[in-house]
Motif scaffolding. Structure first.
Motif, short mmCIF file in Angstrom:
data_model
loop_
_atom_site.label_atom_id
_atom_site.label_comp_id
_atom_site.label_asym_id
_atom_site.label_seq_id
_atom_site.Cartn_x
_atom_site.Cartn_y
_atom_site.Cartn_z
N MET A 1 0.82 -1.22 0.00
CA MET A 1 0.00 0.00 0.00
C MET A 1 0.86 1.26 0.00
O MET A 1 0.43 2.31 -0.46
CB MET A 1 -0.95 0.00 1.21
CG MET A 1 -2.00 -1.08 1.16
SD MET A 1 -3.16 -0.98 2.53
CE MET A 1 -4.20 -2.41 2.18
N MET A 2 2.07 1.16 0.54
CA MET A 2 2.94 2.33 0.58
C MET A 2 3.47 2.70 -0.79
O MET A 2 3.99 3.79 -0.98
CB MET A 2 4.11 2.09 1.54
CG MET A 2 3.70 2.13 3.00
SD MET A 2 5.13 2.04 4.10
CE MET A 2 4.36 2.38 5.70
N ARG A 3 3.32 1.79 -1.76
CA ARG A 3 3.81 2.09 -3.11
C ARG A 3 3.11 3.31 -3.70
O ARG A 3 3.66 4.00 -4.55
CB ARG A 3 3.60 0.86 -4.00
CG ARG A 3 4.13 1.01 -5.42
CD ARG A 3 5.63 1.25 -5.42
NE ARG A 3 6.17 1.35 -6.78
CZ ARG A 3 6.11 2.45 -7.54
NH1 ARG A 3 5.50 3.52 -7.08
NH2 ARG A 3 6.64 2.45 -8.74
N SER A 4 1.90 3.59 -3.23
CA SER A 4 1.15 4.73 -3.77
C SER A 4 1.82 6.06 -3.50
O SER A 4 1.53 7.05 -4.16
CB SER A 4 -0.27 4.75 -3.21
OG SER A 4 -0.25 4.95 -1.81
N ILE A 5 2.74 6.10 -2.51
CA ILE A 5 3.42 7.36 -2.22
C ILE A 5 4.52 7.65 -3.22
O ILE A 5 5.10 8.73 -3.22
CB ILE A 5 4.02 7.36 -0.80
CG1 ILE A 5 4.54 8.72 -0.41
CG2 ILE A 5 5.20 6.40 -0.70
CD1 ILE A 5 4.10 9.32 0.75
N GLY A 6 4.81 6.70 -4.11
CA GLY A 6 5.88 6.90 -5.08
C GLY A 6 5.73 8.16 -5.89
O GLY A 6 6.70 8.89 -6.13
N ALA A 7 4.50 8.47 -6.32
CA ALA A 7 4.28 9.68 -7.10
C ALA A 7 4.53 10.93 -6.28
O ALA A 7 5.03 11.95 -6.78
CB ALA A 7 2.84 9.70 -7.64
N VAL A 8 4.20 10.89 -4.98
CA VAL A 8 4.44 12.03 -4.10
C VAL A 8 5.93 12.25 -3.92
O VAL A 8 6.42 13.39 -3.95
CB VAL A 8 3.76 11.82 -2.73
CG1 VAL A 8 4.10 12.96 -1.78
CG2 VAL A 8 2.25 11.71 -2.91
N ILE A 9 6.69 11.16 -3.74
CA ILE A 9 8.14 11.28 -3.61
C ILE A 9 8.72 11.92 -4.88
O ILE A 9 9.54 12.84 -4.82
CB ILE A 9 8.78 9.90 -3.38
CG1 ILE A 9 8.29 9.31 -2.05
CG2 ILE A 9 10.31 10.02 -3.37
CD1 ILE A 9 8.71 7.86 -1.85
N GLY A 10 8.27 11.43 -6.03
CA GLY A 10 8.77 11.98 -7.29
C GLY A 10 8.47 13.46 -7.43
O GLY A 10 9.34 14.24 -7.83
N ALA A 11 7.26 13.87 -7.09
CA ALA A 11 6.89 15.28 -7.18
C ALA A 11 7.69 16.12 -6.21
O ALA A 11 8.15 17.23 -6.54
CB ALA A 11 5.40 15.45 -6.92
N ALA A 12 7.89 15.63 -4.99
CA ALA A 12 8.66 16.38 -4.00
C ALA A 12 10.11 16.55 -4.43
O ALA A 12 10.70 17.61 -4.27
CB ALA A 12 8.58 15.68 -2.64
N LEU A 13 10.70 15.49 -5.01
CA LEU A 13 12.07 15.60 -5.50
C LEU A 13 12.14 16.59 -6.66
O LEU A 13 13.11 17.36 -6.77
CB LEU A 13 12.56 14.22 -5.96
CG LEU A 13 12.79 13.18 -4.86
CD1 LEU A 13 13.21 11.86 -5.48
CD2 LEU A 13 13.82 13.65 -3.85
N ALA A 14 11.13 16.58 -7.52
CA ALA A 14 11.12 17.52 -8.64
C ALA A 14 11.11 18.96 -8.14
O ALA A 14 11.82 19.82 -8.65
CB ALA A 14 9.89 17.26 -9.52
N VAL A 15 10.29 19.23 -7.13
CA VAL A 15 10.21 20.58 -6.57
C VAL A 15 11.53 20.95 -5.92
O VAL A 15 12.07 22.05 -6.12
CB VAL A 15 9.06 20.68 -5.55
CG1 VAL A 15 9.12 22.01 -4.81
CG2 VAL A 15 7.72 20.56 -6.25
N ALA A 16 12.10 20.04 -5.12
CA ALA A 16 13.34 20.35 -4.41
C ALA A 16 14.48 20.63 -5.38
O ALA A 16 15.26 21.57 -5.20
CB ALA A 16 13.71 19.18 -3.49
#
Length: 272
Positions: free
Chosen positions: A179-194
């Motif tokens: 179920m934690m795999r769903s956070i993958g898109a959030v991690i990607g977006a956060a890295l993009a912003v950073a």
């Protein structure tokens, strides 16, 4: 007016009358971006079918599939004899990979950025702690290898970004919680912003620190130390958050978070 006169004869279609992926993606992206950017505001009705067919030069089938997809994302709903209308933003699936990509494409505000990092802070340390209890030897080897590849990426920002995302997704995989795999898109977006404003690759000293921090996560997981793994993960997230400036311009450059490449072939982009 007959519908056939609206759709260009050159519009490609797939087998059994299915829309080509290019046509489908074009209309999905176009309407999705227009909604996120406010061209089609919350509560408004989308332009009628004929207008949308002309605007995107796609078939009825491609348009219909795109609208169904937007409906599944919670962005639009159908109303009898009226058509599709834009739902309130709190009804949208904000963790959806396409939606996150569209947000980054038009530019994000402080509230959006804070939400990304709060999500990471609430989930990734727990994932690291679970990984410390459940990881396999092969997963530890993978995490160590990825941490060292961060250092080896040097000043290549795109290469660093790809490896960094792989590392964080590997931690989630090692947690044993699908179920934690769903956070993958959030991690990607956060890295993009950073990385939009400042990446560790901009400074060799910061690159060395980032390598050490990620290696600390890997070693805590290897040592079966849940608290150490959680603390090390929080330190990495906090470092990324600290790079964010108070104002973010639209992100439309060359850093790509290649999360989709693991499944559907598209990605989340951020500028240099």
């Amino acid at each position: 007016m007959k519908q056939e006169s609206i759709v260009p004869s050159a519009v490609p279609s797939g087998p059994s009358g299915r829309p080509s992926r290019g046509a489908f993606q074009r209309v999905l992206h176009g309407i999705g971006i227009a909604i996120v950017a406010g061209e089609f505001p919350v509560g408004s009705t989308l332009p009628n079918k004929d207008v949308l067919l002309r605007r995107f030069a796609v078939s009825n089938t491609a348009l219909r599939e795109a609208l169904k997809t937007l409906q599944a994302k919670g962005m639009v709903a159908a109303r009898t004899r009226v058509g599709y209308w834009v739902r309130a933003q709190n009804e949208w699936n904000l963790l959806d990979e396409d939606l996150l990509a569209w947000q980054l494409e038009i530019g994000v505000d402080d509230l959006f950025i804070a939400g990304l990092f709060e999500m990471r802070q609430s989930i990734e340390p727990a994932a690291a702690a679970l990984a410390a209890m459940r990881r396999s030897d092969a997963q530890v080897d993978k995490l160590r290898d990825l941490a060292n590849r961060l250092r080896d990426a040097g000043v290549d920002r795109q290469r660093f970004t790809d490896v960094d995302l792989d590392f964080h997704l590997a931690v989630i995989e090692a947690s044993g919680n699908p179920m934690m795999r769903s956070i993958g898109a959030v991690i990607g977006a956060a890295l993009a912003v950073a990385f939009r404003l400042s990446a560790p690759t901009d400074s060799l000293a910061e690159l060395d620190e980032t390598h050490a921090q990620h290696l600390a996560i890997a070693e805590a997981i290897a040592a079966a130390d849940p608290q150490g793994a959680a603390d090390a993960m929080m330190a990495v997230i906090d470092q990324g958050s600290s790079r964010i400036a108070s104002e973010i311009e639209p992100l439309d450059g060359t850093i790509e978070i290649r999360l989709h490449s693991r499944s559907s072939g598209s990605g989340v982009r951020a500028a240099d």
